[in-house]
Design an enzyme around this catalytic site. Structure first.
Site, mmCIF file in Angstrom:
data_model
loop_
_atom_site.group_PDB
_atom_site.id
_atom_site.type_symbol
_atom_site.label_atom_id
_atom_site.label_comp_id
_atom_site.label_asym_id
_atom_site.label_seq_id
_atom_site.Cartn_x
_atom_site.Cartn_y
_atom_site.Cartn_z
ATOM 1 N N ASP A 95 0.796 -1.233 0.000
ATOM 2 C CA ASP A 95 0.000 0.000 0.000
ATOM 3 C C ASP A 95 0.827 1.280 0.000
ATOM 4 O O ASP A 95 0.371 2.320 -0.443
ATOM 5 C CB ASP A 95 -0.943 0.017 1.218
ATOM 6 C CG ASP A 95 -0.215 -0.211 2.530
ATOM 7 O OD1 ASP A 95 1.016 -0.398 2.512
ATOM 8 O OD2 ASP A 95 -0.863 -0.213 3.590
ATOM 9 N N HIS A 96 2.060 1.205 0.500
ATOM 10 C CA HIS A 96 2.840 2.439 0.634
ATOM 11 C C HIS A 96 3.566 2.841 -0.646
ATOM 12 O O HIS A 96 3.951 3.983 -0.805
ATOM 13 C CB HIS A 96 3.882 2.284 1.747
ATOM 14 C CG HIS A 96 3.316 2.409 3.130
ATOM 15 N ND1 HIS A 96 2.381 1.537 3.634
ATOM 16 C CD2 HIS A 96 3.551 3.308 4.121
ATOM 17 C CE1 HIS A 96 2.078 1.900 4.869
ATOM 18 N NE2 HIS A 96 2.773 2.965 5.186
ATOM 19 N N ASP A 160 3.878 -1.198 11.598
ATOM 20 C CA ASP A 160 3.404 0.116 11.200
ATOM 21 C C ASP A 160 2.755 0.732 12.428
ATOM 22 O O ASP A 160 2.023 0.050 13.153
ATOM 23 C CB ASP A 160 2.364 -0.010 10.076
ATOM 24 C CG ASP A 160 2.039 1.348 9.501
ATOM 25 O OD1 ASP A 160 2.574 1.685 8.435
ATOM 26 O OD2 ASP A 160 1.260 2.088 10.138
ATOM 27 N N ARG A 448 -1.134 12.275 10.132
ATOM 28 C CA ARG A 448 0.128 12.994 10.369
ATOM 29 C C ARG A 448 0.245 14.191 9.444
ATOM 30 O O ARG A 448 -0.170 14.120 8.289
ATOM 31 C CB ARG A 448 1.316 12.068 10.103
ATOM 32 C CG ARG A 448 1.301 10.926 11.046
ATOM 33 C CD ARG A 448 2.646 10.289 11.246
ATOM 34 N NE ARG A 448 2.506 9.443 12.400
ATOM 35 C CZ ARG A 448 2.932 8.187 12.466
ATOM 36 N NH1 ARG A 448 3.576 7.660 11.441
ATOM 37 N NH2 ARG A 448 2.747 7.491 13.552
ATOM 38 N N SER A 643 6.597 7.183 13.011
ATOM 39 C CA SER A 643 6.536 5.881 12.359
ATOM 40 C C SER A 643 7.241 4.761 13.130
ATOM 41 O O SER A 643 8.084 4.996 13.986
ATOM 42 C CB SER A 643 7.192 6.023 10.989
ATOM 43 O OG SER A 643 7.574 4.790 10.487
ATOM 44 N N ARG A 645 9.109 2.740 11.423
ATOM 45 C CA ARG A 645 10.185 2.321 10.501
ATOM 46 C C ARG A 645 11.508 2.134 11.236
ATOM 47 O O ARG A 645 12.037 3.056 11.841
ATOM 48 C CB ARG A 645 10.320 3.318 9.339
ATOM 49 C CG ARG A 645 10.734 4.705 9.730
ATOM 50 C CD ARG A 645 10.575 5.677 8.564
ATOM 51 N NE ARG A 645 9.179 6.005 8.350
ATOM 52 C CZ ARG A 645 8.725 7.194 7.959
ATOM 53 N NH1 ARG A 645 9.565 8.173 7.680
ATOM 54 N NH2 ARG A 645 7.442 7.421 7.798
HETATM 55 C C1 MIC Z 1 3.555 6.333 8.488
HETATM 56 O O1 MIC Z 1 2.366 6.583 8.556
HETATM 57 O O2 MIC Z 1 4.445 7.119 8.863
HETATM 58 C C2 MIC Z 1 3.977 4.997 7.917
HETATM 59 C C3 MIC Z 1 4.623 5.243 6.629
HETATM 60 O O3 MIC Z 1 2.850 4.196 7.698
HETATM 61 C C4 MIC Z 1 4.908 4.358 8.921
HETATM 62 C C5 MIC Z 1 5.549 3.129 8.471
HETATM 63 C C6 MIC Z 1 6.688 3.333 7.547
HETATM 64 O O4 MIC Z 1 7.484 4.248 7.745
HETATM 65 O O5 MIC Z 1 6.813 2.547 6.619
HETATM 66 C C7 MIC Z 1 4.284 4.084 10.279
HETATM 67 O O6 MIC Z 1 3.370 4.770 10.656
HETATM 68 O O7 MIC Z 1 4.784 3.237 11.023
HETATM 69 FE FE1 SF4 Z 2 -0.380 4.561 5.119
HETATM 70 FE FE2 SF4 Z 2 0.827 5.299 7.393
HETATM 71 FE FE3 SF4 Z 2 -0.681 7.013 6.002
HETATM 72 FE FE4 SF4 Z 2 -1.807 5.026 7.257
HETATM 73 S S1 SF4 Z 2 -0.692 6.712 8.175
HETATM 74 S S2 SF4 Z 2 -2.277 5.688 5.188
HETATM 75 S S3 SF4 Z 2 -0.329 3.382 7.003
HETATM 76 S S4 SF4 Z 2 1.228 6.087 5.356
#
Ligand code: MIC
Ligand code: SF4
Length: 755
Positions: A95-96, A160, A448, A643, A645
């Site tokens: 999805d990312h 995640d 976010r 995140s 990550r």
């Molecule tokens: C996000 O919302 O920041 C992400 C991208 O979903 C991350 C995960 C990632 O960095 O791949 C998260 O929330 O953990």
């Molecule tokens: Fe994707 Fe993270 Fe955004 Fe949710 S918050 S839609 S998991 S990038």
């Protein structure tokens, strides 16, 4: 029938005994969070009560979910663990890695082409190790999990931070780094400090323009981005019961933005309705049999002050719509005060884009409520002043919304329907209207809004609101538009008003889908081959990190002293860098490039103590590594917020940083640092942050006797030869110190497997 129904039934068959036992050993009634935690102890029945916020406890989660951007590193690590199959049901969701540009019909094929190597890798690893695979376009991990896998009373972890979304169905679902997921996939316990509990009592009922999103926007304003750290937020009360399961999911989802370990709601009729509507009558029936174990005890909710560490009460009938932002999700402003505040702060009033989607607000109900606003604009002949983009949460939602005419309503307003994926929420957005760093405003229903997050532009002011509010604002084109009081002028020059939104909790004709995008793994994957080309720029097999040499670390130089907010987006940026999530060396070229250097307030511009010159952070650090000079990163409060990550921990580790010394950490990041064999420590006296100078050298005095609960002494030598000796605290327990000694938690697993 639900996936893994046997596993779910097993959880329910044990729950009464385990919860009763927990009540006995703790000698008190239990909240839902405690019921779930105590019924998932690795050791089975509880033999003692745990101290919240203190005891490290081993748990046995029921399932794991990973998304494409984090699964690469998680699975690269799992491949090293030497196991045949994932020990618990696990899924991978693509999805990312899908950019939003022209709309789903162009963007999805283009993503499949540009990331085929990564998708193929994930598909074959999943197939090999018994992992369910959700193809690109199937949907955003957390919507797909809510629709298919989440179940009341269950415990899951996911790579995640918004895994917490599954709290909407009464789970304890927690975001972790890939190395944590590897523990559980390898059949080992998963460790967590027993969380504190924050109770949120919801009275009254939502109405008018106020949505579940406003509950969490309000909570974020109260708790701030670190107020939930180390705690589970449990919602209860009549207001909780009156909300849909997906609305509850929205609230739990954004609990990540206050740093909460997770958030949850007790099982109720809204969850039952959602389970039945998503083809899981079997789970609903099984849950009904153990209902009283799937919510908090009455005494707890009647006297919350006695049982929670903190209690917040929100009257939904009085709650007003909010917009949070810019640049941080906890800056909460009731929409009625936005005009004044925006003027005072010089936030651009004109709104360029309204974006609806992301894992937190892309349900069928969300789309219906936003569509009810959009339809009025069409009917009342008002053209949307801002551009409009929609990311449905899953193919099931998209298919159903198309069938029910919802997507057509948005299209009538010239909206672009992007892929069922994260898209702009993670900077996967090729924004057509603006390039460069012009100051501008966007509103979105995401969670976010850190600087640069959606489009890479540090001057994009992003505000978070409910989907219906985003729709209203996009139609008016103004940040200060308050649909409860303001009017719009239509094409005929008439003054019109937007009526309150209406929505449908669930599709009256049921959900429907053509191809949901799921691939089940083969029964025996032992002959499946996983290929990683040594020439690949996107995937790289991992090399183990070096073990600690057992000596005091001395002569370490300061790499950067980060000023202010330093989220994982600052440490390992997403957007264009998502391409390299499976290639540690390549992605390390983004290491800390977003962090602000406290000595010159610039990003990616630090002084090298080897050459005396200023250069990019990764380039400077690579030179330290080549010269064999260890380094230290210094940071402010809530370092690593955001995140899950683990790249934010692995990159500095790979490049030779040894220590991260900060005022405080965000939970997942702190664990990620520990897992990767880094020393993540905090100033005992946070004012010592001020003592750190640009040319400092760090000598650890007593690292050789590294032990739980024992502060570390560090001699900080300044350029003029003067010294300060400071103390640093840490939260490493014995096993975590072993990770440090071995060089990483994975090194320890491999060693144990070999033994
Ligand atoms: C996000 O919302 O920041 C992400 C991208 O979903 C991350 C995960 C990632 O960095 O791949 C998260 O929330 O953990
Ligand atoms: Fe994707 Fe993270 Fe955004 Fe949710 S918050 S839609 S998991 S990038």
């Amino acid at each position: 029938m639900a996936y893994d129904i046997d596993m779910i039934k097993k959880v329910y068959s044990q729950i009464s005994e385990r919860v009763d036992k927990a009540r006995e050993v703790t000698g008190k009634p239990l909240s839902l969070s405690e019921k779930i935690l105590y019924s998932h102890l690795w050791d089975g029945n509880a033999s003692r009560g745990f101290t919240r916020g203190k005891d490290y406890v081993e748990f046995s989660p029921d399932r794991i979910a990973c998304q494409d951007a984090t699964a690469q590193m998680a699975l690269l690590q799992f491949m090293q663990a030497g196991k045949k199959q994932a020990a618990v049901p696990t899924t991978v969701h693509c999805d990312h890695l899908i950019q939003a540009k022209l709309g789903a019909q162009f963007d999805l094929p283009s993503a499949k082409k540009s990331s085929d190597e990564v998708f193929d890798f994930l598909e074959s690893v999943s197939n090999k190790y018994g992992i369910g695979f959700w193809k690109p376009g199937a949907g955003i991990i957390h919507q797909v999990v809510l629709e298919n896998y989440a179940f009341p009373g269950g415990m899951m972890i996911g790579t995640d931070s918004h895994t917490v979304n599954a709290g909407g169905l009464g789970m304890v679902a927690i975001g972790v780094g890939g190395a944590d997921a590897v523990d559980v996939m390898a059949g080992m316990p998963w460790e967590l400090k027993f969380p504190k509990l924050i109770g949120v009592k919801l009275t009254g009922k939502l109405s008018g323009w106020t949505a579940p999103k406003d509950v969490i926007l309000k909570v974020a304003g109260i708790l701030t981005v670190k107020g939930g750290t180390g705690a589970i937020i449990e919602y209860f009360g009549e207001g909780a019961r009156s909300m849909s399961a997906t609305g509850k999911g929205t609230i739990c989802n954004m609990g990540a933005e206050v740093g909460a370990t997770t958030s949850t709601f007790g099982y109720d009729e809204s969850m039952e309705r959602y389970l039945r509507a998503t083809n899981r009558a079997d789970v609903a029936d099984a849950a009904n049999d153990v209902k009283e174990y799937l919510t908090g005890d009455d005494e707890v909710y009647a006297n919350p002050e006695q049982y929670f560490d903190e209690v917040i009460e929100i009257n939904l009938s009085e709650l007003r719509p909010h917009l949070n932002g810019p640049f941080t999700p906890d800056l909460a402003t009731p929409i009625s005060e936005m005009g004044e505040k925006a003027k005072a702060n010089d936030w651009p009033i004109n709104v360029d884009w309204g974006l609806i989607g992301s894992c937190t607000n892309s349900s069928y109900e969300d789309l219906t409520r936003a569509a009810s606003v959009a339809k009025q604009a069409v009917d009342k002949k008002v053209k949307a002043k801002s551009d409009f983009g929609i990311n449905p949460g899953s193919e099931t939602i998209r298919f159903t919304a198309e069938r029910d005419g919802l997507l057509q309503i948005f299209e009538d307003l010239d909206a672009t329907i992007f892929t069922n994926a994260c898209g702009p929420c993670i900077g996967q957005w090729d924004r057509s209207d603006r390039k460069g760093d012009e100051k501008n405003t966007i509103v979105h229903s995401f969670n976010r809004n850190f600087s640069k997050r959606a489009d890479g532009n540090p001057n994009t002011h992003a505000f978070v609101g409910s989907p219906e509010m985003v729709a209203a604002i996009a139609i008016s084109g103004r940040l200060d538009f308050d649909p409860t009081t303001d009017t719009l002028i239509n094409e005929d020059g008439e003054e019109v008003r937007l009526d309150e939104p209406t929505g449908l909790e669930l599709p009256p004709k049921g959900f429907d889908v053509g191809d949901p995008g799921y691939l089940a793994p083969t029964e025996d994957g032992s002959s499946v081959e996983v290929k990683v080309s040594p020439k690949s720029e996107r995937l790289q097999l991992l090399e183990p990190f070096e073990p600690w040499d057992g000596k005091n670390l001395t002569g370490a130089k300061l790499l950067i002293k980060a000023h202010g907010k330093c989220t994982t987006d600052h440490i390992s940026m997403a957007g264009p860098w998502l391409r390299f999530r499976g290639h540690l060396d390549n992605i390390s070229n983004n290491c800390l490039i977003g962090a602000v250097n406290a000595f010159n307030m610039k990003t990616n511009f630090v002084k090298s103590q080897i050459t005396g010159e200023y250069d990019a952070v990764p380039a400077t650090q690579r030179k330290y590594k080549a010269a064999g000079v260890p380094t230290v990163v210094v940071g402010d409060h809530n370092y690593g917020e955001g995140s899950s990550r683990e790249h934010a921990a692995m990159e500095p580790r790979h490049l030779g940083v040894k220590v991260v010394l900060v005022k405080s950490f965000a939970r997942i990041h702190e664990t990620n640092l520990k897992k990767q064999g880094m020393l993540g420590i905090t100033f005992e006296n946070e004012n010592d942050y001020e003592l750190i100078q640009e040319d400092d050298t760090f000598n650890f005095i007593d690292l050789e006797s590294f032990a739980p609960d024992k502060p570390l002494a560090i001699e900080v030598v300044h350029a003029d030869g003067s010294k300060d000796t400071i103390k640093a605290l840490h939260t490493y327990n014995e096993p975590q110190i072993e990770w440090f000694k071995e060089g990483s938690a994975l090194n320890l697993i491999k060693k144990q497997n070999a033994a």
